[in-house]
Design a protein around this motif. Sequence first.
Motif, mmCIF file in Angstrom:
data_model
loop_
_atom_site.group_PDB
_atom_site.id
_atom_site.type_symbol
_atom_site.label_atom_id
_atom_site.label_comp_id
_atom_site.label_asym_id
_atom_site.label_seq_id
_atom_site.Cartn_x
_atom_site.Cartn_y
_atom_site.Cartn_z
ATOM 1 N N ARG A 1 13.804 55.710 85.656
ATOM 2 C CA ARG A 1 12.581 56.035 84.986
ATOM 3 C C ARG A 1 12.597 57.061 84.015
ATOM 4 O O ARG A 1 11.794 57.476 83.082
ATOM 5 C CB ARG A 1 11.486 56.193 85.920
ATOM 6 N N ARG A 2 13.814 57.887 84.447
ATOM 7 C CA ARG A 2 14.034 59.253 83.629
ATOM 8 C C ARG A 2 15.335 59.087 82.918
ATOM 9 O O ARG A 2 16.387 58.399 83.375
ATOM 10 C CB ARG A 2 13.824 60.461 84.191
ATOM 11 N N TYR B 1 5.325 59.377 82.452
ATOM 12 C CA TYR B 1 5.965 59.183 83.702
ATOM 13 C C TYR B 1 5.098 59.581 85.136
ATOM 14 O O TYR B 1 5.602 59.254 85.986
ATOM 15 C CB TYR B 1 7.118 60.429 83.840
ATOM 16 N N GLU B 2 3.968 60.033 84.651
ATOM 17 C CA GLU B 2 3.369 60.892 85.893
ATOM 18 C C GLU B 2 2.389 60.013 86.518
ATOM 19 O O GLU B 2 1.387 59.552 85.641
ATOM 20 C CB GLU B 2 3.134 62.227 85.731
ATOM 21 N N PHE C 1 8.640 65.783 94.569
ATOM 22 C CA PHE C 1 9.219 65.257 93.078
ATOM 23 C C PHE C 1 10.467 64.272 93.019
ATOM 24 O O PHE C 1 11.033 64.067 92.043
ATOM 25 C CB PHE C 1 10.040 66.436 92.352
ATOM 26 N N TYR D 1 7.411 61.606 92.329
ATOM 27 C CA TYR D 1 6.505 62.205 91.218
ATOM 28 C C TYR D 1 7.324 62.693 90.322
ATOM 29 O O TYR D 1 7.796 63.748 90.415
ATOM 30 C CB TYR D 1 5.512 63.062 91.867
ATOM 31 N N THR D 2 7.711 62.084 89.091
ATOM 32 C CA THR D 2 8.703 62.050 88.262
ATOM 33 C C THR D 2 7.977 62.955 87.065
ATOM 34 O O THR D 2 7.593 62.581 86.181
ATOM 35 C CB THR D 2 9.278 60.925 87.705
ATOM 36 N N LEU D 3 8.732 64.135 87.023
ATOM 37 C CA LEU D 3 8.227 65.234 85.905
ATOM 38 C C LEU D 3 9.522 64.947 84.965
ATOM 39 O O LEU D 3 10.532 64.739 85.146
ATOM 40 C CB LEU D 3 8.683 66.707 86.333
ATOM 41 N N CYS E 1 11.007 72.410 96.878
ATOM 42 C CA CYS E 1 10.623 70.900 96.840
ATOM 43 C C CYS E 1 11.349 70.526 98.387
ATOM 44 O O CYS E 1 10.919 69.827 99.148
ATOM 45 C CB CYS E 1 10.998 70.068 96.177
ATOM 46 N N ILE F 1 14.026 69.143 98.797
ATOM 47 C CA ILE F 1 14.574 67.673 98.955
ATOM 48 C C ILE F 1 15.603 67.521 97.783
ATOM 49 O O ILE F 1 15.879 66.516 97.472
ATOM 50 C CB ILE F 1 13.486 66.445 98.726
ATOM 51 N N GLU G 1 15.347 68.158 94.651
ATOM 52 C CA GLU G 1 14.848 67.562 93.178
ATOM 53 C C GLU G 1 14.557 68.637 92.204
ATOM 54 O O GLU G 1 14.789 68.336 91.005
ATOM 55 C CB GLU G 1 13.567 66.859 93.706
ATOM 56 N N LEU H 1 13.950 71.840 87.247
ATOM 57 C CA LEU H 1 12.804 71.399 86.713
ATOM 58 C C LEU H 1 11.971 72.625 86.250
ATOM 59 O O LEU H 1 11.890 73.510 87.143
ATOM 60 C CB LEU H 1 11.710 70.493 87.884
ATOM 61 N N ARG I 1 8.213 73.637 84.716
ATOM 62 C CA ARG I 1 6.857 72.875 84.396
ATOM 63 C C ARG I 1 6.093 73.729 83.182
ATOM 64 O O ARG I 1 5.157 73.228 82.470
ATOM 65 C CB ARG I 1 5.659 72.869 85.426
#
Lengths: 284, 780, 158
Positions: free
Chosen positions: A184-185, B683-684, B698, B701-703, C42, C44, C46, C135, C137
């Motif tokens: 998806r990414r 994506y989200e 995450f 839930y793909t950022l 997170c 995990i 990610e 990541l 944001r």
Amino acid sequence: MLPEFNLKRPLTLNEALSEYAAGSYKIIAGGTDMIVEMRKEKSIDFDILDISGIPKLKSIKKEGGKIIIGALSTFSDVFKNEIVQKEVPLLKEAVRNAGSLQIRNRGTIGGNICNASPAADSVPPLVALDAEVNLVSTKGQRTVKLDEFITRPYATNIKEGEILKSITFSPPVCTGYHFYKLGRREALAISRMNVAVMLNIKGGVIEDAVISPGSVMPFVGRVTEAEELLEGNKPSKELFEKAGLKVSGIMIKESGIRWSTEYKKPVIKEMVSRALNFAAGTEK
Amino acid sequence: MTEQRTLEPEKLTKGLATVSKPVKRLDAEDKVKGKPLFADDYDRPGILYAKQLYSKFPHAKIINIDITEAQDSPGVKGVITRDDIPGKHTYGNVIEDQRALADVKVRFLGDVVCVVAAKTKRQADAAVEKVKVEYEELPAVFDPREALKEGAPLLYEERKTNAQIPQKVRHGNVEKGFKESDLIIKKKFTTPFLEHSYIEPESAIAFIDQQGTIRIKGSFQNPFTAREVIAGFLSMGLDKIRVQKTVLGGTFGGKDELMSAIGCRLALLSLKTGCPVKTTYSRENSFLESHKRNPFYMDYKVGVTKDGILKAVESDIVVDSGVYCSMSPYIALRGIVQGAGPYRVENVCSDAVSVYTNNPYTGAMRGFGSPQTNVAIESIMDIIAQKLDIDPVKLRLKNALKKGDVAPTGQKINHEVGLTEALQKTAKKIGWKKKRKKYSKKQTGDYRKGVGIACCMRGISLGAEGVDAAAASVSVQSDGRVIVTTGITDHGQGSQTVMAQIAADILGISIDRITYLEPDTSLIPDSGPTVASRSTFMGGNATKDAALKVKKRMIKIVAELLESPEEYVLVSGGRFYDRKSPDLEISFDEAVKVCNNKAVPLFEYGWYSMPAIDWDEEKGVGEPYFTYVYSVNAAEVTVDTATGKVKVDNFVSAHDMGRAINPMQCYGQMFGGAAMGIGLALYEEVEVVEGVMKDRNFDTYTLPTACDVPDFQGIIVERPDPEGPFGAKSLGEPATEVVAPAVLNAVAQAIGRRIYDLPASLERVLLGKKLSKYKKKKKG
Amino acid sequence: MEKLKINFKLNGKQIRVECEPAKTLLDLIRDDLGLKGVKRGCEIGECGACTVIMNGEIVNSCMVLAPQVEGSDITTIEGLTSDESLHPIQTAFMEKGAVQCGFCIPGMILSAKVLLDNKPSPSGSEIRTAIAGNLCRCTGYKQIVDAIKYAAQLMKNE
């Protein structure tokens, strides 16, 4: 937070095997799957055998014409290894985009195989390479073909007390290869589907074809019916499209109609066809 | 009115040392060093850890809560339930319906029934499992459109309906407008639940100081709101509760009501046990309990003449509010006020209603309702462009608001409008003409390209949403260094640097001399919540007010000293001087000394309140916001038509923000907002099935990662607002408001089909519909 | 549960600790050893906020059990600043506006460090791949990518 457990950290394989036989353990290597799973539990009824400190399981070498990848080799180890780069670039391409760099630096090939996720990126290329897994226990050792070892999603036929030691395969004879991953990414993506293909084209004719998809069938394995469709024929876009269609058809035959079929049916066809075109140099 | 209103903004930035310059953030060094700044970095001796117990049902009566076993569990020092609340059970900005501890009912799976405090996290985890709760399950409702129907289960029986406060916009006569239209487009759009996804999860610590004041430090976006909620919950005076925000690891509207609830629970546990009590949320619990972006169900009807002149916009919107009202009615209002685009539309009739369901509750998230409605109106603009064969940029230019026009709410636009300039510059930067033409020709192969554009207007600050005022203080120390505080919180956007720049330039000193203190509710007046992109405008004006007052006082003393008329004395570069005879000068430090010797106070409070607005909620007419930011985004995409995969290749973000106080930070807002918008577009989605949240971390839930966003380009358009500090308006939310429609319009050009429901996932792009592995239960 | 003795190098200093096995490297560094630059995001693997350098490679410290660091060499963000002087990557992040809320920044900087240690002049897409496991944001990554490019220059000029 992790549930409580005791942990043993053997430094040799023998030590690990006898400890494993004696207690109630689950094995941790790179930890990238195990820790995620353990964290979901409030308590666990097993202890942890950490085999990540056994140097012997970390090597990648070539012996007697065969490539042997130690189970503890990380994705990054495989990616950077010269033998892999030279002789099995298919595998290199497959591990290139697994998880993130942080994950590739920890996640091991052995762990990826034993976890048996249908989305595992190392499995389809290894199946394509006809790889065998070498298992050891205090009782002895055995070698099983990878596509027989993984029995269904998240399940293997590993026996009590057995540790996956290494993966062996012969360097492929092929003129072209491709690993196609759809996520998806662009990065940090779980494979929605993937497929490893190899083609050996001689005198303009496909002598051998290998098609090994992931997250497509309810089992891991090559799609021989589609491979046979290619063998003995001249590579062409039309031919590859037929092969893609075949894989798609077999997927439905094997998996039935599921929530995702409407999407997967046309897309796996295209992925296989594209991968074959790349492998044959007729990329579209 | 304070004196800043007489200043001419265009001239204001000339010769200034810091405003309009890409000044380094004040807090950057601490952050690159990884210093302990965030809430979870704080500890105290004798600390206890709190853990909350969640509801087992999406809707149930609580019959009994048995805590005896939990209380006796090892390490446990305190347990709180509904029976322990000393004061008010409920809180809420619009409707008081939210509960820090569930009382009569639980209404969703994120409701907290009980909280324990124990010596270790492990002990708290173990103890909370031992609480026994007896429930009587109630019928639940998960679709807001169902929830509006007669006979639907009621979340709040006493309200007799699940509808909250309906909002409307009325302007002109839409029936007349549609009659005058040659083309009428009717379309439906939906947007999903979204998670703010601040990388720092919620965290706070509460303790009681020597004076008996309850101190709470934590990741509070809105410390003043939290203080009020906590005071009500404990039935204590506001002076006895002191909320201090720590450095926020992002919030985007998210660390609000939940933080208030966490504050209540920790404060109560701290009172009960006499110990400091802390909690830091796991990502899964942060997802579960925090509010989400409101899903919108939108029905749009737009009428236009054959020349592309917009004649009428009609919209009917249902907003899923989940279990709590939070800010949903205002989010609905913002959605429709801005939902007819930044255009001259003479006839508008829009209705929006937020509705209770047993879903996770929804509320403020960067954009506040308009990212949703912008998807609808800006998609429709492109449909119109296609049907009338008018270039989408030209269509927008034709209808774009200019100074003197009347906005879709009936508001006369009296300010400068940089929309046309932003449209033109954006189109140029993305290479619109060439690309649009090229991609409109028949494309072959699987990979298809498209360009898309979208624009919007954003009412700045709270406007019709509430009382709007902010405070600041400027305190010049005896060594010439300066401490600045405002009631505005920095979430990472860099507001403290902006405030410091404003103060530095007014006082004519280098920014290195300024220390900015984050607000502490006991030390600075309530400045409202830091929301609605109001930091620079409100906090900046308050800072300016305070700094000007101090400066004025210093100039008086300096003028006496230099024997110059006060109006001749200027300050810059760390010195006061006479502009007529510049040799007459005195350093800032010297001036400070003189003032100190003369007992002249160099401390001032600044205050700024928003100019009056005039919104009639009953009639849906008036001036909902004082002024607006105008934004244009353009995207270029490649779509793999065989897999449905969309890649954003280029993206341009342009905004008339009034004045860019700190261009480097402005670009940061634009690019960050663009990435968030791409997440919304492609994506989200937090999937919620029968009240159960399926995405809680995450992994699913793909950022967007660094590889999923392009090398963004930004354009600053400056039409200074006479009211703004140095002409500045705002940017935080505009940066994310029209990203999604720009991307969707580009996708539509590429594939010749349009996506009406977000996100434009692989499946939606390929098949035109969503596929889900989660099955909904059959009704009945 | 039986505690284990662990020896490893942390920011150049030899560390000997006794700890419960059911702990991650993140828990050990952050909670027991008090280095708060390692962030919990997170748990995990990610988000990358807990990234540390382990034997020259970046790892998510939430995905390593504490006992697994035996004999390893770990660098955290705290290990990057010697005598209060900043690493060029840190300087570049400040100057290029790469920092907003700052929560992802320690991990991001460590990922950039390993990249630049191995590849002194990376391309934009190499930088993006190298930080794809971190990541953010707030920033949309652009100013971070620019900062890493700039840091590469600063490091060459050193």
